[in-house]
Design an enzyme around this catalytic site. Structure first.
Site, PDB file in Angstrom:
ATOM      1  N   GLU A   9       0.799  -1.228   0.000  1.00 43.22           N
ATOM      2  CA  GLU A   9       0.000   0.000   0.000  1.00 43.22           C
ATOM      3  C   GLU A   9       0.828   1.272   0.000  1.00 43.22           C
ATOM      4  O   GLU A   9       0.474   2.247  -0.653  1.00 43.22           O
ATOM      5  CB  GLU A   9      -0.953   0.006   1.205  1.00 43.22           C
ATOM      6  CG  GLU A   9      -2.071  -1.016   1.079  1.00 43.22           C
ATOM      7  CD  GLU A   9      -3.061  -0.893   2.208  1.00 43.22           C
ATOM      8  OE1 GLU A   9      -3.428   0.247   2.555  1.00 43.22           O
ATOM      9  OE2 GLU A   9      -3.476  -1.926   2.756  1.00 43.22           O
ATOM     10  N   ASP A  82      -2.529  -4.553   3.397  1.00 42.12           N
ATOM     11  CA  ASP A  82      -2.655  -4.881   4.820  1.00 42.12           C
ATOM     12  C   ASP A  82      -3.619  -6.048   5.066  1.00 42.12           C
ATOM     13  O   ASP A  82      -4.571  -6.259   4.285  1.00 42.12           O
ATOM     14  CB  ASP A  82      -3.129  -3.649   5.593  1.00 42.12           C
ATOM     15  CG  ASP A  82      -2.046  -2.575   5.657  1.00 42.12           C
ATOM     16  OD1 ASP A  82      -0.871  -2.903   5.434  1.00 42.12           O
ATOM     17  OD2 ASP A  82      -2.382  -1.407   5.918  1.00 42.12           O
ATOM     18  N   ASP A  84      -6.390  -6.857   6.527  1.00 42.18           N
ATOM     19  CA  ASP A  84      -7.712  -6.576   7.087  1.00 42.18           C
ATOM     20  C   ASP A  84      -8.706  -6.435   5.932  1.00 42.18           C
ATOM     21  O   ASP A  84      -8.356  -6.673   4.768  1.00 42.18           O
ATOM     22  CB  ASP A  84      -7.678  -5.323   7.970  1.00 42.18           C
ATOM     23  CG  ASP A  84      -7.154  -4.091   7.226  1.00 42.18           C
ATOM     24  OD1 ASP A  84      -7.065  -4.125   5.985  1.00 42.18           O
ATOM     25  OD2 ASP A  84      -6.837  -3.089   7.893  1.00 42.18           O
ATOM     26  N   GLU A  86     -10.126  -3.823   4.512  1.00 46.18           N
ATOM     27  CA  GLU A  86      -9.753  -2.829   3.511  1.00 46.18           C
ATOM     28  C   GLU A  86      -8.611  -3.332   2.648  1.00 46.18           C
ATOM     29  O   GLU A  86      -8.601  -3.133   1.437  1.00 46.18           O
ATOM     30  CB  GLU A  86      -9.375  -1.515   4.195  1.00 46.18           C
ATOM     31  CG  GLU A  86     -10.523  -0.799   4.869  1.00 46.18           C
ATOM     32  CD  GLU A  86     -11.614  -0.396   3.887  1.00 46.18           C
ATOM     33  OE1 GLU A  86     -11.301   0.186   2.841  1.00 46.18           O
ATOM     34  OE2 GLU A  86     -12.782  -0.669   4.180  1.00 46.18           O
ATOM     35  N   TYR A 303       1.456  -5.210  12.943  1.00 41.40           N
ATOM     36  CA  TYR A 303       0.360  -4.457  12.325  1.00 41.40           C
ATOM     37  C   TYR A 303      -0.495  -3.784  13.394  1.00 41.40           C
ATOM     38  O   TYR A 303      -0.874  -4.418  14.382  1.00 41.40           O
ATOM     39  CB  TYR A 303      -0.494  -5.386  11.473  1.00 41.40           C
ATOM     40  CG  TYR A 303      -1.522  -4.669  10.629  1.00 41.40           C
ATOM     41  CD1 TYR A 303      -1.151  -3.641   9.778  1.00 41.40           C
ATOM     42  CD2 TYR A 303      -2.864  -5.030  10.688  1.00 41.40           C
ATOM     43  CE1 TYR A 303      -2.093  -2.991   8.997  1.00 41.40           C
ATOM     44  CE2 TYR A 303      -3.804  -4.386   9.913  1.00 41.40           C
ATOM     45  CZ  TYR A 303      -3.417  -3.365   9.073  1.00 41.40           C
ATOM     46  OH  TYR A 303      -4.351  -2.709   8.302  1.00 41.40           O
ATOM     47  N   ARG A 305      -3.542  -2.205  13.202  1.00 38.94           N
ATOM     48  CA  ARG A 305      -5.023  -2.198  13.167  1.00 38.94           C
ATOM     49  C   ARG A 305      -5.494  -3.604  13.515  1.00 38.94           C
ATOM     50  O   ARG A 305      -5.609  -4.462  12.654  1.00 38.94           O
ATOM     51  CB  ARG A 305      -5.539  -1.770  11.792  1.00 38.94           C
ATOM     52  CG  ARG A 305      -5.185  -0.334  11.426  1.00 38.94           C
ATOM     53  CD  ARG A 305      -5.862   0.109  10.133  1.00 38.94           C
ATOM     54  NE  ARG A 305      -5.394   1.424   9.729  1.00 38.94           N
ATOM     55  CZ  ARG A 305      -4.394   1.642   8.872  1.00 38.94           C
ATOM     56  NH1 ARG A 305      -3.778   0.615   8.312  1.00 38.94           N
ATOM     57  NH2 ARG A 305      -4.018   2.858   8.562  1.00 38.94           N
ATOM     58  N   HIS A 349      -5.056 -12.170  13.363  1.00 37.70           N
ATOM     59  CA  HIS A 349      -4.161 -11.060  13.662  1.00 37.70           C
ATOM     60  C   HIS A 349      -3.476 -11.288  15.001  1.00 37.70           C
ATOM     61  O   HIS A 349      -3.901 -12.107  15.804  1.00 37.70           O
ATOM     62  CB  HIS A 349      -4.928  -9.743  13.725  1.00 37.70           C
ATOM     63  CG  HIS A 349      -5.419  -9.293  12.390  1.00 37.70           C
ATOM     64  ND1 HIS A 349      -6.134  -8.136  12.212  1.00 37.70           N
ATOM     65  CD2 HIS A 349      -5.289  -9.836  11.152  1.00 37.70           C
ATOM     66  CE1 HIS A 349      -6.430  -7.990  10.941  1.00 37.70           C
ATOM     67  NE2 HIS A 349      -5.947  -9.014  10.291  1.00 37.70           N
TER      68      HIS A 349
END
Length: 856
Positions: A9, A82, A84, A86, A303, A305, A349
């Site tokens: 990203e 990432d 997740d 998104e 990470y 989030r 996660h």
């Protein structure tokens, strides 16, 4: 030529990962999302199962072209955004844009929780396919947010001046802030009294200590007034104080869990005063990688989030090794601790932890900026502490009784408690003792903590030094801070880790909420917006309903719910709510009756043309009548317009006047039809002050021209002709007086006399100060971007800024929308602005933020 293309990203992440891989790999950055719903269109085909109409993001055109060129030379593409929702959606959109260059079977999804060489190589060795269920969940969230924003925001624009948008989650967060403010305002303090005594032993040591009354006649000591406290003291006079019991217990205080997104944001705010958005920006830098000695470039944390407390076994073992070596084996628990995550947590996660626990904060202190070092130290200490043994606290409570003398039966029991840390455990790292140890007990509690208790034995008598009484009042709940609002959102299941920071940033940027010191308070426009949404769309913006929608999104990701069916059910209900909101306060039968009576109008007022549109009373009545015949309801705006028109035609149509009385609308219609009274002496005085002013040149915005002199002359003629000014006209007149204040002698005194100053102030001092700071920053810009033509309009940053600077010079304030627009420009000119400007940049578009949707 590289065989493999890896797409992440951010450029910083690409730079770090590129160092880990060989010449067969090329690493590129997508800069977040590359496709989204169109800006100026709903972009959702509700008739075809809510099919989104994705378009490439204009600002990503260059990035997309570079990725497409790189894809042509690649045998395989690793999609590495990432881990997740998104990130999964970004990977899916990238494949959609690049699959013409590379067959779909050659697209592989790789995920990792930390940016280290070992983690990246492991991810590339164990690729998977895109998780379409997770993509569906993200699409459902995006479509939900677009429908709510696109359909509800226009209702606000038409009714509340300064309101910019409604959001599915943002408006619920605003509701929490407003409800807390209302609770504070409506709070009625209740008096209560604390009663105790200062005592000491009769033998050494003679150090005094305090005891607190805990029980009266075996019931709680609930003292409501000073008179009651005096009566208790009178009853106690002459009694002895005797130690009734010594209660000892050992408390094992477990270490707190490692950080997740919400707790990191709360700690960043409470410990360092960082906003959630700034905390996440700093964490992003630590995650993406920093330069270390020896040319090493590596991510320092996992990470950021996440809502999971899980820890990789390898990381846990490394941490236990560090604890044993640094603090001793006695600081290790028998088994590695396990912390239970929320039911909705994504256990794939990990928590937020250091990528290498042996990389202590002191070892990287010289390579990190101060804010990054602070946050890294916080994360490192919290993780190490979470893997340590519990702290042991020895607590001793003395119960002191005042036996009743002959002739009295009332009994009183006092208590005093002292605690001592006998084994620090995890506190060896955190250096933080419990709040009750730091503060000496919670205010008003029955067993206050004292620094130390002398050695006491049961039956021992104590000497009374003095009785202690203190009047107290119950306190209202505190305003939310950014940290406590994040906690409230998490506890209520509203939003997700990736959205907390952007939700609060949105409320602040749109001036629905302001900051007073560190507390969040709703602005007037924020309260008006919340009042409207709660009154008209209560269920849509209900905390429990919103939490339920979040659970459904989780179920879509788990494959338990099909997203199109969920959207269909929601949309049907949304339309019902919107129709009810649009017709709130409308009485259909009254509307039908008035429409019927308009048949008696013989001569309609001629239509008026404004621009390309013609406004005709006759055509309006006809259209509303047809609307009712088709079974469509009359909106509240149409109802208001019909009432105003009834006023205009009342004298010409006797039947209409009679019907108004019959329907009970006479008071409303007469009030609306009442002619404005002649201009007041204060208004005439204001007009007189402006006569000698030299007005500025007319200003053109789009197709409209604003001419102060011409407008003033029209107001003057209206007033001199015996017709008063409307409230809106008087408000504009006041703004003109402030604009030309420098040309009016003794304006400060005159403005107070005429009430101009009070009406002119529309923003808070903090907002005015922020506007002044932004104007100062942009004055330093030397190179402005070229004007851009969009349709018939020209967008010129330089001209826009100069107009804002001129307005600020005249009024000493900017509107909330103007402030927000100026902040948006920071991103374009950040290299020419002070470093502090980066803190005011809007949050990146990557996350599932709720943005203001365009009006259809």
């Amino acid at each position: 030529m590289s065989k493999y293309l890896v797409i992440v990203e951010s450029p910083a992440k690409a730079k770090t990962i590129n160092r880990f891989l060989g010449k067969d790999f090329v690493v590129k950055a997508s800069m977040g999302h590359v496709r989204d719903l169109p800006e100026k269109d709903l972009g959702i085909d509700v008739e075809k199962h809510f099919q989104p109409k994705y378009v490439p993001i204009k600002t990503r055109a260059k990035v997309i072209a570079e990725l497409q060129a790189a894809a042509k030379d690649a045998e395989r593409i690793y999609l590495a955004p990432d881990p997740d929702r998104e990130g999964e959606a970004i990977a899916w959109h990238l494949m959609a844009l690049l699959k013409k260059a590379v067959p779909e079977e050659n697209f592989l999804r790789v995920t990792y929780n930390e940016i280290t060489e070992k983690a990246i190589r492991s991810a590339l060795e164990h690729p998977s396919k895109i998780d379409l269920k997770r993509v569906d969940s993200q699409q459902a969230r995006r479509v939900l947010d677009r429908l709510v924003g696109y359909k509800v925001s226009p209702l606000l624009w038409r009714r509340i001046r300064g309101a910019t948008s409604a959001g599915r989650v943002q408006s619920v967060a605003l509701r929490l802030v407003c409800e807390r403010e209302a609770a504070i305002e409506n709070f009625k303090p209740e008096e209560f009294w604390l009663f105790g005594a200062k005592v000491r032993k009769q033998v050494e040591p003679l150090d005094p200590f305090e005891i607190r009354l805990a029980k009266i006649n075996d019931g709680k000591a609930d003292i409501k007034s000073g008179e009651q406290a005096k009566a208790i003291q009178g009853d106690l006079e002459g009694r002895s104080l005797r130690v009734a019991a010594i209660i000892k217990r050992e408390i094992a205080k477990r270490a707190p869990p490692p950080f997740i997104t919400s707790s990191l944001q709360q700690a960043g705010s409470s410990v360092y005063g960082l906003s959630p958005a700034i905390t996440m920006k700093i964490a992003q830098k630590l995650y993406e990688g920093v330069d270390l000695p020896g040319g090493e470039h590596v991510g320092l944390i996992t990470y950021m989030r996440t809502d999971s407390f899980a820890v990789a076994r390898e990381a846990q073992e490394a941490c236990r090794e560090l604890i044993a070596k640094t603090f001793g084996v006695e600081f290790l628990p028998d088994r590695p601790p396990v912390f239970k995550s929320r039911a909705s947590a994504q256990e794939a996660h990990e928590c937020i932890r250091p990528t290498h626990v042996h990389r202590t904060p002191d070892s990287v202190a010289s390579m990190l900026p101060p804010d990054e070092l602070k946050l890294y130290r916080l994360i490192w200490q919290r993780f190490v502490a979470s893997q340590m043994a519990a702290a042991k606290i020895a607590q001793r409570t003395a119960e002191i009784e005042a036996p009743p003398p002959a002739g009295k039966t009332s009994t009183y029991l006092f208590r005093a408690t002292a605690s001592e840390v006998t084994f620090p455990g995890y506190m060896k790292v955190t250096g933080v003792l419990e709040e009750r140890e730091k503060k000496g007990g919670k205010e008003g509690e029955e067993e206050p903590e004292v620094e130390r208790l002398p050695p006491l034995t049961e039956g021992e008598l104590l000497n009374l030094l003095e009785w202690l009484t203190q009047q107290k009042f119950t306190q209202p709940p505190p305003r939310y801070t950014e940290a406590s609002l994040v906690k409230a959102l998490e506890e209520n299941g509203v939003g997700r880790p990736s959205t907390y920071a952007s939700i609060i940033a949105t409320l602040l940027n749109r001036h629905y909420v302001g900051k007073e010191k560190r507390a969040l308070a709703p602005t007037p426009v924020g309260r008006q917006t919340n009042d409207f949404l709660v009154k008209h769309l209560d269920t849509l913006f209900d905390v429990k309903f919103t939490a339920g929608m979040e659970e459904k999104l989780d179920e879509i990701e788990e494959g338990k719910v099909e997203w199109h069916g969920m959207m269909d059910e929601f949309y049907k209900q949304l339309l019902i709510w919107l129709d009810a909101a649009k017709t709130h306060g409308v009485e259909p039968e009254k509307a039908k009756k008035i429409l019927q009576l308009f048949h008696h109008v013989k001569a309609w007022t001629p239509g008026t043309t404004r621009g390309k549109r013609t406004y005709s009373d006759e055509e309006f009545v006809k259209s509303v009548r047809e609307q009712l015949e088709e079974g469509k309801p009359v909106s509240d705006r149409q109802w208001s317009a019909l009432q105003r028109m009834a006023c205009l035609y009342m004298e010409a149509v006797p039947e209409l006047k009679a019907a108004a009385e019959e329907l009970g609308l006479t008071a409303e219609l007469v009030a609306a039809a009442q002619p404005l009274p002649p201009a007041s002496p204060a208004t005439l005085r204001k007009l007189e002050l402006l006569k000698a002013v030299t007005f500025g040149e007319p200003r053109k915005f789009g197709k409209r021209t604003f001419d102060d002199k011409k407008f003033f002359e029209s107001l003057r003629k209206q007033a001199e002709g015996g017709r008063g000014l409307s409230e809106k006209q008087i408000a504009v007149l006041d703004r003109m007086l402030n604009k030309y204040a420098e040309q009016i002698p003794n304006f400060a005194a005159l403005s107070q006399e005429l009430g101009v100053g009070a009406q002119a102030v529309t923003v808070s001092p903090a907002e005015a100060a922020e506007a002044e700071k932004l104007i100062g920053w942009f004055r330093a810009v030397k190179t402005w971007r070229e004007p851009v033509q969009r349709g018939r309009r020209t967008w010129d940053d330089k001209v826009f800024f100069e107009s804002l600077a001129r307005q600020f010079g005249e009024r000493k304030q900017l509107s909330p929308r103007q402030l927000a627009a100026l902040k948006k420009m920071i991103k374009k000119y950040v290299e020419q602005l002070p470093e502090e400007a980066q803190t005011l940049m809007p949050p990146p578009k990557r996350a599932a933020t709720e943005q203001m949707e365009p009006q259809p």
